[in-house]
Design a protein around this motif. Structure first.
Motif, PDB file in Angstrom:
ATOM      1  N   ASP A  71       0.812  -1.238  -0.020  1.00  4.50           N
ATOM      2  CA  ASP A  71      -0.065  -0.036   0.078  1.00  4.50           C
ATOM      3  C   ASP A  71       0.967   1.261  -0.021  1.00  4.50           C
ATOM      4  O   ASP A  71       0.501   2.275  -0.538  1.00  4.50           O
ATOM      5  CB  ASP A  71      -0.781   0.148   0.993  1.00  4.50           C
ATOM      6  CG  ASP A  71      -1.916  -1.012   1.401  1.00  4.50           C
ATOM      7  OD1 ASP A  71      -2.231  -1.621   0.329  1.00  4.50           O
ATOM      8  OD2 ASP A  71      -2.377  -1.324   2.587  1.00  4.50           O
ATOM      9  N   VAL A  72       2.079   1.163   0.845  1.00  2.00           N
ATOM     10  CA  VAL A  72       2.706   2.388   0.636  1.00  2.00           C
ATOM     11  C   VAL A  72       4.351   1.855   0.896  1.00  2.00           C
ATOM     12  O   VAL A  72       4.623   0.961   1.375  1.00  2.00           O
ATOM     13  CB  VAL A  72       2.503   3.085   2.042  1.00  2.00           C
ATOM     14  CG1 VAL A  72       2.636   2.130   3.174  1.00  2.00           C
ATOM     15  CG2 VAL A  72       3.227   4.430   2.103  1.00  2.00           C
ATOM     16  N   ARG A  97      -5.132  -7.615  -9.814  1.00  2.00           N
ATOM     17  CA  ARG A  97      -5.094  -9.120  -9.769  1.00  2.00           C
ATOM     18  C   ARG A  97      -4.521  -9.693  -8.325  1.00  2.00           C
ATOM     19  O   ARG A  97      -5.214 -10.551  -7.805  1.00  2.00           O
ATOM     20  CB  ARG A  97      -4.230 -10.101 -10.864  1.00  2.00           C
ATOM     21  CG  ARG A  97      -4.642 -11.319 -11.206  1.00  2.00           C
ATOM     22  CD  ARG A  97      -4.305 -11.683 -12.342  1.00  2.00           C
ATOM     23  NE  ARG A  97      -2.901 -11.478 -12.766  1.00  2.00           N
ATOM     24  CZ  ARG A  97      -1.734 -12.286 -12.428  1.00  2.00           C
ATOM     25  NH1 ARG A  97      -1.978 -13.388 -11.728  1.00  2.00           N
ATOM     26  NH2 ARG A  97      -0.647 -12.059 -12.793  1.00  2.00           N
ATOM     27  N   LEU A  98      -3.808  -9.221  -7.876  1.00  2.00           N
ATOM     28  CA  LEU A  98      -2.997  -9.417  -6.455  1.00  2.00           C
ATOM     29  C   LEU A  98      -4.275  -9.144  -5.457  1.00  2.00           C
ATOM     30  O   LEU A  98      -4.488  -9.583  -4.509  1.00  2.00           O
ATOM     31  CB  LEU A  98      -1.805  -8.641  -6.239  1.00  2.00           C
ATOM     32  CG  LEU A  98      -0.567  -8.917  -6.989  1.00  2.00           C
ATOM     33  CD1 LEU A  98       0.396  -7.941  -6.642  1.00  2.00           C
ATOM     34  CD2 LEU A  98      -0.099 -10.505  -7.002  1.00  2.00           C
ATOM     35  N   TRP A  99      -4.879  -8.001  -5.734  1.00  2.00           N
ATOM     36  CA  TRP A  99      -5.984  -7.553  -4.651  1.00  2.00           C
ATOM     37  C   TRP A  99      -6.937  -8.644  -4.711  1.00  2.00           C
ATOM     38  O   TRP A  99      -7.621  -8.836  -3.662  1.00  2.00           O
ATOM     39  CB  TRP A  99      -6.445  -6.245  -5.236  1.00  2.00           C
ATOM     40  CG  TRP A  99      -7.697  -5.924  -4.247  1.00  2.00           C
ATOM     41  CD1 TRP A  99      -8.973  -6.115  -4.504  1.00  2.00           C
ATOM     42  CD2 TRP A  99      -7.700  -5.070  -2.989  1.00  2.00           C
ATOM     43  NE1 TRP A  99      -9.871  -5.668  -3.425  1.00  2.00           N
ATOM     44  CE2 TRP A  99      -9.084  -5.244  -2.639  1.00  2.00           C
ATOM     45  CE3 TRP A  99      -6.624  -4.786  -2.174  1.00  2.00           C
ATOM     46  CZ2 TRP A  99      -9.326  -4.347  -1.256  1.00  2.00           C
ATOM     47  CZ3 TRP A  99      -6.949  -4.020  -1.021  1.00  2.00           C
ATOM     48  CH2 TRP A  99      -8.116  -3.929  -0.490  1.00  2.00           C
ATOM     49  N   HIS A 100      -7.408  -9.136  -5.932  1.00  2.00           N
ATOM     50  CA  HIS A 100      -8.444 -10.089  -5.776  1.00  2.00           C
ATOM     51  C   HIS A 100      -8.091 -11.605  -5.274  1.00  2.00           C
ATOM     52  O   HIS A 100      -8.925 -12.199  -4.932  1.00  2.00           O
ATOM     53  CB  HIS A 100      -9.129 -10.252  -7.285  1.00  2.00           C
ATOM     54  CG  HIS A 100      -9.776  -9.101  -7.649  1.00  2.00           C
ATOM     55  ND1 HIS A 100     -11.168  -8.771  -7.146  1.00  2.00           N
ATOM     56  CD2 HIS A 100      -9.618  -8.253  -8.983  1.00  2.00           C
ATOM     57  CE1 HIS A 100     -11.644  -7.589  -7.778  1.00  2.00           C
ATOM     58  NE2 HIS A 100     -10.757  -7.345  -8.469  1.00  2.00           N
ATOM     59  N   HIS A 101      -6.643 -11.701  -5.216  1.00  2.00           N
ATOM     60  CA  HIS A 101      -6.131 -12.851  -4.570  1.00  2.00           C
ATOM     61  C   HIS A 101      -6.053 -12.779  -3.103  1.00  2.00           C
ATOM     62  O   HIS A 101      -5.704 -13.659  -2.395  1.00  2.00           O
ATOM     63  CB  HIS A 101      -4.770 -13.315  -5.136  1.00  2.00           C
ATOM     64  CG  HIS A 101      -4.888 -14.018  -6.560  1.00  2.00           C
ATOM     65  ND1 HIS A 101      -4.984 -13.436  -7.807  1.00  2.00           N
ATOM     66  CD2 HIS A 101      -4.889 -15.342  -6.799  1.00  2.00           C
ATOM     67  CE1 HIS A 101      -5.110 -14.293  -8.687  1.00  2.00           C
ATOM     68  NE2 HIS A 101      -5.037 -15.483  -8.126  1.00  2.00           N
ATOM     69  N   GLY A 102      -6.273 -11.354  -2.691  1.00  2.00           N
ATOM     70  CA  GLY A 102      -6.195 -11.330  -0.995  1.00  2.00           C
ATOM     71  C   GLY A 102      -4.564 -11.033  -0.526  1.00  2.00           C
ATOM     72  O   GLY A 102      -4.066 -11.239   0.222  1.00  2.00           O
ATOM     73  N   ASP A 106      -4.044  -3.574  -5.370  1.00  2.00           N
ATOM     74  CA  ASP A 106      -5.040  -2.503  -5.195  1.00  2.00           C
ATOM     75  C   ASP A 106      -6.012  -2.762  -6.017  1.00  2.00           C
ATOM     76  O   ASP A 106      -5.999  -3.287  -7.185  1.00  2.00           O
ATOM     77  CB  ASP A 106      -4.171  -1.093  -5.561  1.00  2.00           C
ATOM     78  CG  ASP A 106      -5.271   0.305  -5.246  1.00  2.00           C
ATOM     79  OD1 ASP A 106      -5.305   0.594  -4.212  1.00  2.00           O
ATOM     80  OD2 ASP A 106      -6.045   0.620  -6.446  1.00  2.00           O
ATOM     81  N   PRO A 107      -7.349  -2.479  -5.453  1.00  2.00           N
ATOM     82  CA  PRO A 107      -8.600  -2.956  -6.244  1.00  2.00           C
ATOM     83  C   PRO A 107      -8.746  -2.043  -7.561  1.00  2.00           C
ATOM     84  O   PRO A 107      -9.080  -2.837  -8.543  1.00  2.00           O
ATOM     85  CB  PRO A 107      -9.677  -2.333  -5.453  1.00  2.00           C
ATOM     86  CG  PRO A 107      -9.309  -1.428  -4.333  1.00  2.00           C
ATOM     87  CD  PRO A 107      -7.665  -1.765  -4.242  1.00  2.00           C
ATOM     88  N   ASP A 108      -8.054  -0.868  -7.694  1.00  2.00           N
ATOM     89  CA  ASP A 108      -8.188  -0.106  -9.037  1.00  2.00           C
ATOM     90  C   ASP A 108      -6.739  -0.040  -9.533  1.00  2.00           C
ATOM     91  O   ASP A 108      -6.706   0.515 -10.640  1.00  2.00           O
ATOM     92  CB  ASP A 108      -8.707   1.204  -8.575  1.00  2.00           C
ATOM     93  CG  ASP A 108      -9.839   1.206  -7.879  1.00  2.00           C
ATOM     94  OD1 ASP A 108     -10.815   0.582  -8.402  1.00  2.00           O
ATOM     95  OD2 ASP A 108     -10.087   2.122  -6.998  1.00  2.00           O
ATOM     96  N   GLY A 109      -5.718  -0.859  -9.132  1.00  2.00           N
ATOM     97  CA  GLY A 109      -4.614  -0.995  -9.924  1.00  2.00           C
ATOM     98  C   GLY A 109      -3.686   0.073  -9.285  1.00  2.00           C
ATOM     99  O   GLY A 109      -2.587   0.404 -10.143  1.00  2.00           O
TER     100      GLY A 109
END
Ligand code: NAP
Length: 256
Positions: A71-72, A97-102, A106-109
């Motif tokens: 995230d930072v 894609r990483l966001w959707h895998h948990g 980031d959801p919006d990339g």
């Protein structure tokens, strides 16, 4: 007794498997502080004052993956100045894609933000940190920093946050990141900031690349602080690249 860690040949892993080895803990409820460094075999953190001379293709690959997950990106002002930090340019499709895998991302990339920790806020408003296209930089500084420095950085487009009086303690740093909802923390050094984090027991994880070279000289080691704080760590994995680079991941034995 510690179990034998995963010792894996890098070429045996797909990109997705490699990313999976660096996934953040799912849904962290507080900032999780991962630190990333590269060092020579004899412990040098730089060559002629810069870390670039230690980089290898395997190190650069993992460096990018760690940014894709975070995230930072938190960095000490010394490193931001020496290494001429700019914005983080990550792969937006991969981050979604990483966001959707948990795993992170980031959801919006959107890319991770860069947060520079500085007591004095003496950063050059004309430097790449403020002129590069990308996410708005965050400067985490102190009440004691000269007002004109802070005003100059705000004018240059930064989000300037006063987190401490004369210095920023690791607890104040974590609180600041939590208020910004930035929990997947990647600290890219340098040695002074890492030393502060270790002595405050604020490091959850270290990703350390051993670059296959000896350097000697009078270069620093990866962490420095006035007092020592021995901190037991568990080895999560060792990855071996064909050129001799060793990628290690160490997790703190948690008590808190
Ligand atoms: N090999 C690697 O992976 C790697 C990674 C990072 C850095 N490096 C190398 O490390 C060297 C830089 O070392 P450095 O000791 O200058 O590192 P640093 O920790 O990046 O910078 C120290 C500066 O950061 C600020 N700072 C750190 N902790 C702070 C705190 N708790 N509160 C407020 N401000 C804080 C202060 O900035 P102000 O002076 O602005 O107040 C301090 O002077 C360079 O040679 C760089 O190439 C290597």
């Amino acid at each position: 007794m510690q179990r034998m860690p995963n010792a894996i040949q890098l070429t045996d892993l797909s990109h997705d498997e490699l990313v999976g080895l660096y996934a953040y803990p799912a849904g962290p409820s507080a900032p999780y502080v991962r630190v990333n460094f590269v060092s020579s075999i004899d412990g040098a953190v730089s060559v002629d004052g810069r870390s670039g001379g230690l980089g290898t293709p395997a190190d650069k690959l993992v460096f990018r993956i760690l940014r894709d997950l975070a995230d930072v990106v938190v960095v000490g002002a010394g490193t931001a100045r020496t290494e001429n930090y700019g914005a983080a340019h990550t792969d937006s499709t991969l981050r979604t894609r990483l966001w959707h895998h948990g795993f992170g991302g980031d959801p919006d990339g959107a890319p991770p933000r860069i947060a520079v920790v500085s007591a004095g806020a003496a950063l050059d408003p004309a430097s790449k940190l403020f002129t590069d296209t990308g996410a708005r930089p965050i400067i985490i500084t102190t009440a004691a920093a000269p007002a004109e420095n802070k005003a100059g950085l705000i004018d240059a487009g930064a989000e300037v946050i006063e987190a401490g009086d004369a210095t920023v303690t690791p607890a104040q740093l974590r609180d600041t990141l939590e208020k910004l909802h930035l929990r997947r923390v990647l600290c890219e050094g340098g040695p002074a900031l890492f030393g502060d984090l270790i002595t405050a027991q604020a490091v959850d994880e270290l990703c350390l690349t051993i670059s296959p070279m000896l350097v000697a000289g009078s270069e620093q080691r990866i962490a420095v602080s006035p007092n020592a704080m021995p901190t037991p760590m568990n080895c999560r994995h060792l990855l071996f690249a064909d050129d001799g680079t060793i990628l290690t991941r160490w997790e703190r034995c948690h008590t808190r």
